[in-house]
Motif scaffolding. Structure first.
Motif, PDB file in Angstrom:
ATOM      1  N   PRO A  82      38.398  16.205  54.828  1.00  0.00           N
ATOM      2  CA  PRO A  82      38.648  15.481  53.586  1.00  0.00           C
ATOM      3  C   PRO A  82      38.147  14.041  53.652  1.00  0.00           C
ATOM      4  O   PRO A  82      38.206  13.385  54.693  1.00  0.00           O
ATOM      5  CB  PRO A  82      40.174  15.534  53.452  1.00  0.00           C
ATOM      6  CG  PRO A  82      40.576  16.741  54.236  1.00  0.00           C
ATOM      7  CD  PRO A  82      39.623  16.818  55.389  1.00  0.00           C
ATOM      8  N   VAL A  83      37.637  13.558  52.555  1.00  0.00           N
ATOM      9  CA  VAL A  83      37.097  12.201  52.450  1.00  0.00           C
ATOM     10  C   VAL A  83      37.893  11.443  51.394  1.00  0.00           C
ATOM     11  O   VAL A  83      38.204  11.978  50.335  1.00  0.00           O
ATOM     12  CB  VAL A  83      35.600  12.227  52.076  1.00  0.00           C
ATOM     13  CG1 VAL A  83      35.092  10.829  51.745  1.00  0.00           C
ATOM     14  CG2 VAL A  83      34.779  12.834  53.209  1.00  0.00           C
ATOM     15  N   LEU A  84      38.217  10.207  51.704  1.00  0.00           N
ATOM     16  CA  LEU A  84      38.921   9.344  50.773  1.00  0.00           C
ATOM     17  C   LEU A  84      37.914   8.369  50.168  1.00  0.00           C
ATOM     18  O   LEU A  84      37.130   7.745  50.882  1.00  0.00           O
ATOM     19  CB  LEU A  84      40.011   8.570  51.506  1.00  0.00           C
ATOM     20  CG  LEU A  84      41.162   7.980  50.697  1.00  0.00           C
ATOM     21  CD1 LEU A  84      41.987   9.101  50.061  1.00  0.00           C
ATOM     22  CD2 LEU A  84      42.040   7.123  51.594  1.00  0.00           C
ATOM     23  N   CYS A  85      37.917   8.239  48.865  1.00  0.00           N
ATOM     24  CA  CYS A  85      37.006   7.335  48.166  1.00  0.00           C
ATOM     25  C   CYS A  85      37.798   6.158  47.616  1.00  0.00           C
ATOM     26  O   CYS A  85      38.749   6.344  46.855  1.00  0.00           O
ATOM     27  CB  CYS A  85      36.273   8.061  47.041  1.00  0.00           C
ATOM     28  SG  CYS A  85      35.046   7.029  46.199  1.00  0.00           S
ATOM     29  N   ILE A  86      37.408   4.961  48.024  1.00  0.00           N
ATOM     30  CA  ILE A  86      38.037   3.740  47.529  1.00  0.00           C
ATOM     31  C   ILE A  86      37.187   3.199  46.379  1.00  0.00           C
ATOM     32  O   ILE A  86      36.011   2.885  46.561  1.00  0.00           O
ATOM     33  CB  ILE A  86      38.136   2.669  48.629  1.00  0.00           C
ATOM     34  CG1 ILE A  86      38.808   3.243  49.881  1.00  0.00           C
ATOM     35  CG2 ILE A  86      38.867   1.443  48.114  1.00  0.00           C
ATOM     36  CD1 ILE A  86      40.211   3.717  49.676  1.00  0.00           C
ATOM     37  N   ILE A  87      37.768   3.099  45.202  1.00  0.00           N
ATOM     38  CA  ILE A  87      37.074   2.538  44.048  1.00  0.00           C
ATOM     39  C   ILE A  87      37.649   1.153  43.781  1.00  0.00           C
ATOM     40  O   ILE A  87      38.815   1.010  43.417  1.00  0.00           O
ATOM     41  CB  ILE A  87      37.231   3.420  42.799  1.00  0.00           C
ATOM     42  CG1 ILE A  87      36.689   4.836  43.067  1.00  0.00           C
ATOM     43  CG2 ILE A  87      36.503   2.794  41.614  1.00  0.00           C
ATOM     44  CD1 ILE A  87      36.895   5.792  41.909  1.00  0.00           C
ATOM     45  N   ALA A 179      42.629   4.526  45.684  1.00  0.00           N
ATOM     46  CA  ALA A 179      42.148   5.504  46.660  1.00  0.00           C
ATOM     47  C   ALA A 179      42.207   6.879  46.016  1.00  0.00           C
ATOM     48  O   ALA A 179      43.238   7.265  45.467  1.00  0.00           O
ATOM     49  CB  ALA A 179      43.000   5.478  47.927  1.00  0.00           C
ATOM     50  N   VAL A 180      41.107   7.606  46.092  1.00  0.00           N
ATOM     51  CA  VAL A 180      41.009   8.915  45.449  1.00  0.00           C
ATOM     52  C   VAL A 180      40.660   9.967  46.492  1.00  0.00           C
ATOM     53  O   VAL A 180      39.738   9.778  47.300  1.00  0.00           O
ATOM     54  CB  VAL A 180      39.939   8.914  44.342  1.00  0.00           C
ATOM     55  CG1 VAL A 180      39.868  10.276  43.662  1.00  0.00           C
ATOM     56  CG2 VAL A 180      40.216   7.820  43.319  1.00  0.00           C
ATOM     57  N   SER A 181      41.388  11.068  46.493  1.00  0.00           N
ATOM     58  CA  SER A 181      41.073  12.227  47.320  1.00  0.00           C
ATOM     59  C   SER A 181      40.553  13.320  46.396  1.00  0.00           C
ATOM     60  O   SER A 181      41.345  14.026  45.761  1.00  0.00           O
ATOM     61  CB  SER A 181      42.315  12.714  48.074  1.00  0.00           C
ATOM     62  OG  SER A 181      42.027  13.912  48.778  1.00  0.00           O
ATOM     63  N   PRO A 182      39.219  13.463  46.272  1.00  0.00           N
ATOM     64  CA  PRO A 182      38.688  14.459  45.341  1.00  0.00           C
ATOM     65  C   PRO A 182      39.138  15.877  45.654  1.00  0.00           C
ATOM     66  O   PRO A 182      39.357  16.674  44.741  1.00  0.00           O
ATOM     67  CB  PRO A 182      37.171  14.296  45.504  1.00  0.00           C
ATOM     68  CG  PRO A 182      36.987  12.884  45.945  1.00  0.00           C
ATOM     69  CD  PRO A 182      38.146  12.635  46.858  1.00  0.00           C
ATOM     70  N   ARG A 183      39.268  16.223  46.943  1.00  0.00           N
ATOM     71  CA  ARG A 183      39.684  17.589  47.284  1.00  0.00           C
ATOM     72  C   ARG A 183      41.099  17.874  46.823  1.00  0.00           C
ATOM     73  O   ARG A 183      41.406  18.958  46.339  1.00  0.00           O
ATOM     74  CB  ARG A 183      39.574  17.803  48.790  1.00  0.00           C
ATOM     75  CG  ARG A 183      38.158  17.979  49.305  1.00  0.00           C
ATOM     76  CD  ARG A 183      38.208  18.512  50.707  1.00  0.00           C
ATOM     77  NE  ARG A 183      36.878  18.626  51.292  1.00  0.00           N
ATOM     78  CZ  ARG A 183      36.640  19.121  52.492  1.00  0.00           C
ATOM     79  NH1 ARG A 183      37.654  19.544  53.240  1.00  0.00           N
ATOM     80  NH2 ARG A 183      35.412  19.203  52.961  1.00  0.00           N
TER      81      ARG A 183
END
Length: 231
Positions: A82-87, A179-183
């Motif tokens: 899993p990858v966390l995306c910081i916007i 912080a967004v976890s797309p999965r």
């Protein structure tokens, strides 16, 4: 769709190598047989894998849904973990030097977060952000010392930034982040000071599941309705 792709006979096969760019589809024009069709699909997959993805240490701007797909969602889907995306939601008024300077400092903080993550120990294979869809909660399951991160920024004064703030219930005070976890289709707003050490510690907590809330709608910036469900 058929007209746009130039398809005038059915059945037909089209390969969409980039989900964020439907116009880049390739239409199969060969015989309807297994071997040539398999070769066509394989060639399309090889061409797609050869295309360079976004630099994992680059902090690029999100202006459209295609940008969100390319910078956050696609890297998460392609990753074995899993990858966390910081916007980062940052104010930018290009006509004003002070605004440009503040924007540059905020983007530098996001870049520092990514560099800090790279310097830490390798990501543990287990963690609360894994793909256990049977879990109704996103709970901490041990520490994740080096969460795989991506980061991007959106202009909080523009239409896309306003949609991001509404979608994730973010503060009007800028800069801020989410912080967004797309999965997992989950997110957590950032509540602290916009500093790299604090934000990296927060990202680690988010990756282990603390503070994350599931999204009640699709991860689309075109939908500006607040979208959090309490777990």
């Amino acid at each position: 769709v058929l007209r746009r792709l130039g398809i005038d006979r059915l059945p037909a096969v089209a390969v969409f190598a980039d989900p964020a760019d439907p116009g880049a589809a390739q239409v199969y024009a060969g015989e309807p047989k297994h071997l040539p069709l398999a070769r066509f699909i394989h060639a399309a997959a090889v061409a797609r894998s050869a295309q360079p993805g976004p630099d994992p240490l680059a902090v690029q701007q999100i202006e459209t849904q295609a940008d969100l797909e390319r910078l956050c969602i696609a890297p998460a889907e392609a990753s074995p973990v899993p990858v966390l995306c910081i916007i980062g939601v940052v104010a930018l008024e290009p006509a004003f030097a002070e605004s440009r300077a503040e924007h540059a400092r905020a983007v530098a903080v996001l870049e520092s977060v990514l560099r800090g993550q790279q310097l830490r120990s390798p990501h543990a294979a287990t963690g609360g952000s894994g793909d256990d869809d049977d879990d109704d909660e996103i709970e901490a399951a041990g520490s994740a010392p080096s969460p795989p991160l991506r980061a991007a920024w959106v202009n909080g004064l523009g239409a896309a930034g306003q949609q991001v703030r509404a979608l994730f219930g973010l503060s009007d005070d800028l800069p801020t982040a989410v912080a967004v976890s797309p999965r997992k289709r989950a997110a957590a707003p950032y509540r602290g000071s916009f500093a790299s050490a604090d934000m990296l510690a927060w990202a680690e907590q988010c990756y282990s599941g603390r503070g994350m809330r599931r999204l009640a709608s699709e991860l689309r910036i075109a939908d500006a309705a607040p979208a959090h469900d309490e777990l």
